[in-house]
Design a protein around this motif. Structure first.
Motif, short mmCIF file in Angstrom:
data_model
loop_
_atom_site.label_atom_id
_atom_site.label_comp_id
_atom_site.label_asym_id
_atom_site.label_seq_id
_atom_site.Cartn_x
_atom_site.Cartn_y
_atom_site.Cartn_z
N LYS A 133 0.83 -1.20 0.00
CA LYS A 133 0.00 0.00 0.00
C LYS A 133 0.87 1.25 0.00
O LYS A 133 0.66 2.18 0.76
N GLY A 134 1.83 1.26 -0.92
CA GLY A 134 2.77 2.37 -1.00
C GLY A 134 4.18 1.89 -0.75
O GLY A 134 4.43 0.74 -0.41
N LYS A 135 5.11 2.80 -0.92
CA LYS A 135 6.52 2.44 -0.83
C LYS A 135 6.92 1.90 0.53
O LYS A 135 7.76 1.00 0.64
N GLN A 136 6.30 2.42 1.57
CA GLN A 136 6.69 2.05 2.93
C GLN A 136 5.62 1.27 3.69
O GLN A 136 5.84 0.93 4.85
N ASN A 137 4.48 1.02 3.05
CA ASN A 137 3.36 0.42 3.78
C ASN A 137 2.99 -0.97 3.27
O ASN A 137 3.00 -1.21 2.07
N ARG A 138 2.64 -1.84 4.22
CA ARG A 138 2.12 -3.16 3.88
C ARG A 138 0.82 -3.38 4.66
O ARG A 138 0.73 -3.04 5.84
N ARG A 139 -0.18 -3.93 3.97
CA ARG A 139 -1.45 -4.27 4.60
C ARG A 139 -1.48 -5.77 4.88
O ARG A 139 -1.34 -6.58 3.96
N VAL A 140 -1.66 -6.12 6.14
CA VAL A 140 -1.66 -7.52 6.56
C VAL A 140 -3.10 -7.89 6.92
O VAL A 140 -3.68 -7.32 7.86
N ASN A 141 -3.66 -8.83 6.18
CA ASN A 141 -5.03 -9.26 6.40
C ASN A 141 -5.06 -10.50 7.29
O ASN A 141 -4.20 -11.37 7.20
N LEU A 142 -6.11 -10.56 8.13
CA LEU A 142 -6.24 -11.64 9.10
C LEU A 142 -7.65 -12.17 9.09
O LEU A 142 -8.62 -11.41 9.01
#
Length: 238
Positions: free
Chosen positions: A226-235
């Protein structure tokens, strides 16, 4: 002002209350509420209210003016008059799943100890967005560590601190996108573990299970960029 009963006891399913106001949009304000209003990434509760042989389905719950909590009807209908005493019935199955997921996301922030840039809680799945330039190298290890914390059956409790105490301990705040509510005189902390086994302590106004074992099995979902520095972790709840 609505007394927020869910803050002290998230397991209340039914409760008597009195109608104190209507909103211009057709909502109901009660003197006390077991319904949690949308906020902090957690959806508002649903259920019903019953009075004088009548029943009104509640689609969701939102925050109103000041400290008011507004129950939003699922369809237009004559509302109970101000002063009427009624009984609230929570959609407990949905709420309990939200409680399980909310506590699970706190555990995820323990396994991935990185700044949280966003999040969303659902009855089936949830997610946290992290300031994480690269995804975890071993997602299976993350999932296994999460489920190990669930199985450890740690107690989940709450306490209150002053705004000044929070200012003196800024590391308690993990979320970059949502600031703890100010101006109410006290900040609610949710703690996982006890004594020397406290693994998480952070400001939170949401509803949680009493012990981590109540969460049940968890499955790690997609890890999205979700962008250069962001990660979305789904659970996902199992």
């Amino acid at each position: 002002m609505t007394e927020a009963l869910f803050r002290e006891d998230a397991y209340l399913r039914d409760m008597a209350a009195t109608v104190v106001a209507h909103t211009a949009e057709g909502g109901i304000v009660l003197d006390r509420s077991i319904f949690y209003p949308t906020g902090g990434g957690q959806p508002g509760d649903s259920g019903s209210v019953v009075w004088d042989g009548k029943e009104l389905e509640i689609a969701t719950t939102v925050k109103g003016d000041g400290e008011a909590i507004v129950l939003v009807p699922a369809a237009p209908m004559a509302l109970p008059h101000v002063g009427v005493k009624l009984v609230q019935h929570l959609d407990w199955e949905r709420r309990h799943r939200l409680m399980r997921m909310h506590t699970a996301l706190h555990l995820l922030s323990v396994i991935l100890p990185l700044p949280v840039t966003g999040g969303q809680i659902g009855a089936e799945k949830g997610r946290l967005d992290f300031l994480m330039p690269e995804p975890p190298e071993d997602r299976d290890a993350v999932e296994a560590a999460l489920n190990a914390l669930v199985d450890s059956d740690l107690p989940v409790s709450q306490s209150w601190i002053s705004e000044a105490e929070l200012e003196a301990n800024p590391s308690l705040v993990k979320t970059m996108s949502v600031a703890p509510p100010r101006g109410r005189g006290a900040i609610r902390l949710v703690q996982i573990g006890e004594g020397s086994e406290v693994i998480d302590l952070q400001p939170c106004g949401g509803t949680h299970v009493a012990r981590t074992s109540e969460i049940g099995g968890l499955r790690l979902g997609k890890i999205e960029s979700k962008g250069k520095q962001n990660r979305r972790v789904n659970l996902h709840l199992m």
